[in-house]
Design a protein around this motif. Structure first.
Motif, mmCIF file in Angstrom:
data_model
loop_
_atom_site.group_PDB
_atom_site.id
_atom_site.type_symbol
_atom_site.label_atom_id
_atom_site.label_comp_id
_atom_site.label_asym_id
_atom_site.label_seq_id
_atom_site.Cartn_x
_atom_site.Cartn_y
_atom_site.Cartn_z
ATOM 1 N N LEU A 44 -14.200 0.785 146.171
ATOM 2 C CA LEU A 44 -15.368 -0.078 146.255
ATOM 3 C C LEU A 44 -16.663 0.722 146.175
ATOM 4 O O LEU A 44 -17.651 0.275 145.565
ATOM 5 C CB LEU A 44 -15.330 -0.889 147.548
ATOM 6 C CG LEU A 44 -14.272 -1.992 147.611
ATOM 7 C CD1 LEU A 44 -14.195 -2.572 149.017
ATOM 8 C CD2 LEU A 44 -14.568 -3.087 146.591
ATOM 9 N N ALA A 45 -16.694 1.899 146.793
ATOM 10 C CA ALA A 45 -17.897 2.735 146.720
ATOM 11 C C ALA A 45 -18.186 3.137 145.279
ATOM 12 O O ALA A 45 -19.332 3.096 144.823
ATOM 13 C CB ALA A 45 -17.728 3.967 147.603
ATOM 14 N N GLY A 75 -23.437 0.977 147.506
ATOM 15 C CA GLY A 75 -22.068 1.460 147.648
ATOM 16 C C GLY A 75 -21.083 0.326 147.844
ATOM 17 O O GLY A 75 -20.921 -0.525 146.974
ATOM 18 N N ILE A 76 -20.440 0.294 149.017
ATOM 19 C CA ILE A 76 -19.335 -0.650 149.247
ATOM 20 C C ILE A 76 -19.775 -2.095 149.074
ATOM 21 O O ILE A 76 -19.087 -2.889 148.434
ATOM 22 C CB ILE A 76 -18.732 -0.418 150.647
ATOM 23 C CG1 ILE A 76 -17.994 0.928 150.679
ATOM 24 C CG2 ILE A 76 -17.767 -1.540 151.013
ATOM 25 C CD1 ILE A 76 -17.464 1.295 152.048
ATOM 26 N N VAL A 99 -9.281 4.218 138.739
ATOM 27 C CA VAL A 99 -9.392 3.358 139.853
ATOM 28 C C VAL A 99 -8.031 2.823 140.280
ATOM 29 O O VAL A 99 -7.316 2.226 139.478
ATOM 30 C CB VAL A 99 -10.297 2.180 139.479
ATOM 31 C CG1 VAL A 99 -10.298 1.113 140.507
ATOM 32 C CG2 VAL A 99 -11.683 2.693 139.162
ATOM 33 N N PRO A 100 -7.803 3.165 141.683
ATOM 34 C CA PRO A 100 -6.627 2.549 142.301
ATOM 35 C C PRO A 100 -6.807 1.042 142.382
ATOM 36 O O PRO A 100 -7.926 0.546 142.486
ATOM 37 C CB PRO A 100 -6.592 3.205 143.681
ATOM 38 C CG PRO A 100 -7.370 4.464 143.528
ATOM 39 C CD PRO A 100 -8.411 4.173 142.514
ATOM 40 N N ARG A 101 -5.755 0.306 142.393
ATOM 41 C CA ARG A 101 -5.835 -1.144 142.477
ATOM 42 C C ARG A 101 -6.273 -1.533 143.882
ATOM 43 O O ARG A 101 -6.026 -0.829 144.857
ATOM 44 C CB ARG A 101 -4.471 -1.776 142.185
ATOM 45 C CG ARG A 101 -3.942 -1.460 140.807
ATOM 46 C CD ARG A 101 -4.851 -2.019 139.728
ATOM 47 N NE ARG A 101 -4.972 -3.469 139.820
ATOM 48 C CZ ARG A 101 -5.879 -4.157 139.144
ATOM 49 N NH1 ARG A 101 -6.752 -3.550 138.358
ATOM 50 N NH2 ARG A 101 -5.915 -5.470 139.251
ATOM 51 N N PRO A 102 -6.899 -2.709 144.028
ATOM 52 C CA PRO A 102 -7.276 -3.169 145.363
ATOM 53 C C PRO A 102 -6.050 -3.333 146.248
ATOM 54 O O PRO A 102 -4.945 -3.565 145.756
ATOM 55 C CB PRO A 102 -7.943 -4.527 145.092
ATOM 56 C CG PRO A 102 -8.328 -4.499 143.652
ATOM 57 C CD PRO A 102 -7.305 -3.611 142.978
ATOM 58 N N ALA A 103 -6.275 -3.223 147.546
ATOM 59 C CA ALA A 103 -5.173 -3.396 148.485
ATOM 60 C C ALA A 103 -4.652 -4.829 148.407
ATOM 61 O O ALA A 103 -5.389 -5.775 148.174
ATOM 62 C CB ALA A 103 -5.653 -3.094 149.906
#
Length: 382
Positions: free
Chosen positions: A160-161, A353-354, A24-28
C-alpha cells in the motif's frame, strides 16, 4: 539545493479539509476491512471514498473523490496518538494509548458520516500486530466507533505504501528503493518501474520504527557523549535487522554501478521533517515538501546534527516541535542505515503513503464494479 518533480506527479489540491497536524505482492486475503458506508446504491463520479491508517504513532484519515486518474481530497485528519507507547516493554497496548486512539477514531467516524462516504477501508499496522491485546482493542474500536479495523500484514503495508507514493519516484532505468519509516516498523521495497504500478522485486519489514526504537534504546543521555552512544546503538540495531535485505539487493545496487543512477524515495514523518529543515521552512508546508528531491548528503548532515542536540534543543527547531522531538533521532538513525544500504545521491520525499494507496485501490474497485451491481462488503458499517 532541492529539486521538485514535475507537476504531473502532484496530487490535486484539496477542495476542503481539516487536519490536526501537517503531517507487487497481492493484497492479503480474508477480512479486508472494506465497508460500504454511504447510502445503498450510491454511484456516480461524486461519491466519496475514505482511508483510515491507524499506526503505532499516528491516526490518519483521508476522504476523497475520483478525479481522472487521481483523486481530490475533500477532508483529512491526522493526530499523534502514540498507540504503541510502552509496547516494547509490556507487549500490550496501554489503557491511555487506547483511549487516545479511540478519541481520534471517533473524530474519523464522525467525518465519514458527514461526508456520506461510499466505500471505506480502515487498517491498523505494527502496534496492533504485536500487542497481545490487539484483538481486544480492535473489537472495542468496532463497538465504540463502528469502524472495522483490519490488522494488515507487513507485506500488505509495504504494498500500500508503494501504491500510494510511487508516482513521486524519479524517472530512470533499473530498480529503485521505496521505504516507509513508521512508528513501530520500517518497510523497505525494491521495485522495478512498470507502465502503471511498479513491480515489487523484494521487500523487508523490520520491527524498528521511531517509537519502538526510541523505547528499546531507553532515555537520552545527559551529555553529548551519552547521546552519541545511544545513537550508535540505534544504528547497530537497525543495521543488523536490515542486513538480510541489504545482502539480497546487493546485485541490484551494483547494476547500475553509480550512485547518480540509484533512485530512492521515502515516505514518513522523518523524511518530511528533515526535508523541511533542509528547505529552512518556518513551519511545515506540505506543498513545499511533497515531491521535493534532496541531496542525500544534506539529509545525513541534518540527521547527524539532530542526533547531537538535547531534547530541549530539538523542541525549539522549526518543523519538529514537542510531539516529534523525542522520536526524530530514531528516525534519523533508520534513515542513515537506509542510505548505507542504497547509497543514492538524491532522496525523493513523499508526504503520502498507505492512505493514498488504499484510496487508489478502493476507487479502482468501486469504478470497476459500480456498473455490475453493488460491491459486496459484508455488514454495512463505518
Amino acid at each position: 539545493m532541492a529539486d521538485h518533480l514535475p507537476p504531473v506527479a502532484r496530487e490535486p489540491a484539496a477542495e476542503s479539509g481539516t487536519a490536526d497536524e501537517p503531517g507487487v505482492p497481492r493484497p492479503a486475503t480474508g477480512d479486508s476491512g472494506l465497508r460500504r458506508t454511504g447510502a445503498r446504491g450510491a454511484s456516480g463520479p461524486r461519491q466519496a471514498y475514505a482511508a483510515i491508517d491507524l499506526g503505532t504513532n499516528n491516526c490518519r484519515l483521508l476522504i476523497a473523490r475520483p478525479a481522472g486518474d487521481s483523486f481530490v481530497v475533500i477532508d483529512a485528519f491526522s493526530r499523534v496518538v502514540r498507540l504503541g507507547e510502552g509496547l516494547a516493554q509490556s507487549g500490550r497496548l496501554s489503557d491511555a494509548a487506547m483511549d487516545r486512539a479511540l478519541a481520534a477514531l471517533q473524530i474519523c467516524a464522525d467525518k465519514l458520516r458527514r461526508r456520506n462516504v461510499h466505500l471505506a477501508r480502515s487498517v491498523a499496522t505494527e502496534a496492533c500486530r504485536r500487542a497481545s491485546n490487539g484483538a481486544e482493542f480492535i473489537e472495542r474500536v468496532r463497538r465504540e466507533t463502528g469502524i472495522a479495523l483490519n490488522v494488515i500484514s507487513a507485506q500488505e503495508e509495504a504494498r500500500l505504501a508503494v501504491l500510494g507514493c510511487h508516482i513521486l519516484l524519479e524517472q530512470g532505468e533499473g530498480p529503485a528503493v521505496i521505504f516507509d519509516i513508521g512508528g513501530g516498523s520500517t518497510e523497505l521495497v525494491l521495485i522495478e518501474s512498470g507502465p502503471a504500478v511498479p513491480r515489487i522485486l523484494d521487500w523487508q519489514s523490520v520491527p524498528w520504527g521511531v517509537v519502538s526504537l526510541s523505547e528499546t534504546c531507553g532515555p537520552e543521555g545527559a551529555d553529548a557523549t551519552q547521546r552519541a552512544a545511544r545513537y550508535q546503538r540505534m544504528r547497530s540495531l537497525v543495521d543488523e535487522a536490515f542486513a538480510p535485505f541489504a545482502e539480497r539487493i546487493a546485485p541490484a545496487r551494483a547494476d547500475p554501478p553509480t550512485a547518480e543512477s540509484l533512485r530512492l524515495l521515502g515516505t514518513s514523518g522523518t523524511v518530511t521533517t528533515l526535508a523541511s529543515l533542509h528547505l529552512d521552512l518556518p513551519s511545515y508546508d506540505r506543498s513545499a515538501v511533497d515531491g521535493v528531491i534532496v541531496p542525500a548528503t544534506a539529509m545525513r548532515a541534518i540527521a547527524s546534527r539532530l542526533s547531537g542536540l538535547s531534547l530541549a534543543e530539538r523542541r525549539e527547531v522549526p518543523c519538529i516541535g514537542r510531539e516529534r522531538a523525542d522520536l526524530v533521532v530514531a528516525g534519523c538513525a533508520i534513515l542513515e542505515s537506509i542510505l548505507d544500504i542504497w547509497p543514492a545521491d538524491r532522496l525523493g520525499v513523499a508526504d503520502r503513503g498507505i492512505r493514498e494507496g488504499i484510496l487508489r485501490s478502493l476507487m479502482a474497485t468501486g469504478l470497476r464494479r459500480d456498473g455490475a451491481g453493488a460491491l459486496r462488503t459484508g455488514q454495512d458499517a463505518v
